[in-house]
Design an enzyme around this catalytic site. Structure first.
Site: not given
Length: 215
Positions: A76-77, A80, A156
């Site tokens: 997930h990070e 980003h 997100e």
């Protein structure tokens, strides 16, 4: 020093960092270690040889994510980073700062603005600063804050989708539930309130977005 679990990405170019709290990791969580110390136990695989009472205590209070779930959070990070969310936020911030100072330069010379607040013969810069940024920009700041919240929520969802493409949907699904539980989060939110105030989508919305891939 805290039982709060979190992970975040910051920086750009050569200064990029992904931070994983130690409480995110099941094996390193202070809370899990405290439970073992209280019970006088040595760590064993899957609670082997422990009494039923200790097993129940560990099950109820155990904190953190398994390795696969931590990898899903890491994915997930990385989303980003890959999608350039930090750089986009910096660009938006710089454009907003430029616009604010430009409008301040335009408005600071308006005599009628000072006259409306009782300054008919003088135009003190400090007073102009307070009037413009506290009163004139107030509606603009509310709208900007809402737009940034909407954008943050979109980022997100995009990062979750990136982790999903990496094949981590199932692990991210379970990790989000564990993190919400560990951080004492409440999963149900009013959609209007959360849309205005929450920079991250509510848990149920994120789970719903991951559900199809999880299945």
């Amino acid at each position: 020093r805290s039982s709060h679990s979190n992970a975040y990405f910051y920086g750009f170019f050569k200064n990029k960092r992904i931070v994983l709290f130690d409480t995110l990791l099941e094996e390193y969580s202070v809370l899990n270690k405290d439970i073992l110390e209280e019970s006088g136990m040595e760590p064993r695989k899957d609670g082997e040889g422990d009494s039923e009472e200790i097993k129940a205590k560990v099950k109820n209070k155990k904190q953190g994510c398994k390795n696969e779930e931590v990898l899903a959070v890491l994915g997930h990070e990385l989303g980003h980073w890959k999608l350039g969310h930090t750089v986009k936020n910096i660009i938006i911030s710089q454009m907003n700062s430029f616009l604010c100072f430009f409008l301040f330069a335009v408005l600071i010379g308006r005599k009628e603005l000072f006259a409306a607040f009782g300054f008919h013969t003088s135009q003190p810069t400090l007073i102009g600063l307070l009037i413009i940024f506290q009163f004139i920009f107030s509606p603009y700041n509310e709208v900007l804050s809402f737009c940034l919240t909407v954008l943050s929520r979109r980022f997100e969802f995009q990062a979750d989708a990136f982790a999903k493409k990496l094949g981590k949907a199932k692990d991210l699904y379970s990790a989000l539930i564990k993190l919400n539980k560990d951080n004492l989060g409440f999963p149900v939110s009013d959609w209007l309130f959360s849309m205005w105030h929450y920079s991250h989508p509510p848990l149920l919305e994120r789970l719903q977005a991951l559900e199809n891939s999880k299945q």
